[in-house]
Write a protein that holds these residues in place. Structure first.
Motif, short mmCIF file in Angstrom:
data_model
loop_
_atom_site.label_atom_id
_atom_site.label_comp_id
_atom_site.label_asym_id
_atom_site.label_seq_id
_atom_site.Cartn_x
_atom_site.Cartn_y
_atom_site.Cartn_z
N PRO A 168 0.85 -1.20 0.00
CA PRO A 168 0.00 0.00 0.00
C PRO A 168 0.89 1.25 0.00
CG PRO A 168 -0.80 -1.61 1.58
CD PRO A 168 0.52 -2.12 1.11
N GLY A 169 0.61 2.16 -0.91
CA GLY A 169 1.45 3.34 -1.06
C GLY A 169 2.59 3.14 -2.04
N GLY A 170 2.76 1.91 -2.55
CA GLY A 170 3.81 1.63 -3.52
C GLY A 170 3.50 2.23 -4.88
N ALA A 205 -7.64 1.58 -14.27
CA ALA A 205 -8.74 0.63 -14.15
C ALA A 205 -8.45 -0.45 -13.11
CB ALA A 205 -9.03 -0.02 -15.50
N ALA A 206 -7.16 -0.68 -12.82
CA ALA A 206 -6.78 -1.69 -11.84
C ALA A 206 -6.82 -1.14 -10.41
CB ALA A 206 -5.37 -2.21 -12.14
N GLY A 207 -7.06 0.15 -10.26
CA GLY A 207 -7.14 0.75 -8.93
C GLY A 207 -6.04 1.74 -8.61
N PHE A 208 -5.06 1.85 -9.52
CA PHE A 208 -3.97 2.81 -9.29
C PHE A 208 -4.47 4.25 -9.44
CE2 PHE A 208 -1.35 -0.89 -10.48
CZ PHE A 208 -0.33 -0.81 -9.54
N LYS A 246 -0.42 3.00 -5.61
CA LYS A 246 -1.45 2.17 -5.00
C LYS A 246 -1.93 2.85 -3.73
CE LYS A 246 -2.19 -2.48 -3.05
NZ LYS A 246 -1.61 -3.83 -2.89
N PRO A 247 -3.21 3.12 -3.57
CA PRO A 247 -3.69 3.80 -2.37
C PRO A 247 -3.34 3.04 -1.10
CG PRO A 247 -5.39 3.76 -4.06
CD PRO A 247 -4.29 2.84 -4.53
#
Length: 248
Positions: A168-170, A205-208, A246-247
């Motif tokens: 997460p955060g990466g 679309a993958a969440g990034f 990535k959130p």
């Protein structure tokens, strides 16, 4: 008085432009200057600007970095030296074809004693799972290849796997040759290019979340119509570099 004011404004603009891309860290500078790098790699530095690229990506000592589709290991070597002995680099690519007569070039890099922190990871069809999540996924001049018809890759699946294997955060950094704006993705990969807008759509679309873009490798003289290996443009193509996060 007016002249002094204008001079001050001009100086402020120069300083702002300089701060747009931070100076490379000591770790990155030392990795790029490493005498162990092959001459074939260092000759490409003027065009590829590796120090600026790693600083934009945020690579630092202790990080876990995935060099996705590493080719001959140009960036892999620099990553390995930057992250140092407390960090790790995964060189991730497709397994060699059954008829291969020699190991891929990256195998020699991983076997080199001066790079004891590199692990080769093979992917097949987009399925992979690292033994620990990464800080950074990186791919340079290869995202367009994922769509090539002969590779038969499920691109959304691959991008989702990258997302899942990041902390997460990466961050996921994509550098590639810019295609004509609005041009559809070519499964025959005739020009070896892709429109940056298509990359953003796929990755988001993958969440990034899109975070930043570097213009260090942009070239407005490239009209996006030539294959990237054309002698008139090779090494000087218009290239985008996007950073997605990535959130947490």
């Amino acid at each position: 008085m007016r002249k002094k004011l204008l001079t001050g404004v001009a100086l402020a603009l120069v300083l702002s432009a300089g701060m747009a891309q931070a100076a490379p860290s000591a770790a990155v500078t030392a990795a790029v200057a490493d005498k162990g790098r092959p001459e074939a790699d260092t000759k490409r530095d003027a065009d590829r600007k590796p120090a600026a690229m790693l600083e934009f990506a945020g690579v630092k000592p202790g990080d876990t970095v995935v060099d996705f589709i590493p080719g001959g290991g140009y960036f892999t070597r620099i990553f390995a030296k930057t992250v140092g002995p407390k960090g790790h680099v995964y060189a991730m690519g497709n397994p060699p074809p059954p008829n291969a007569t020699a190991p891929p070039p990256i195998a020699a890099v991983a076997a080199d004693p001066q790079y004891g922190n590199i692990t080769i990871v093979s992917i097949a069809g987009g399925d992979f799972k690292l033994d620990k999540p990464a800080d950074i996924f990186w791919t340079a001049q290869n995202f367009h290849d994922l769509y090539a018809r002969q590779r038969n890759i499920d691109v959304p699946k691959v991008v989702k796997a990258i997302y899942d294997n990041l902390k997460p955060g990466g961050v996921f950094v994509v550098l590639d040759h810019q295609g004509a704006p609005g041009a559809p993705i070519d499964p025959d990969d005739k020009l070896h290019r892709i429109d940056g807008a298509a990359v953003r759509k796929q990755v988001e679309a993958a969440g990034f979340k899109f975070e930043a873009e570097s213009n260090v490798l942009r070239n407005p003289a490239d009209d996006h119509t030539k294959m990237v290996f054309d002698p008139s443009i090779r090494g000087h193509t218009d290239q985008f570099i996007y950073k997605f996060r990535k959130p947490r």
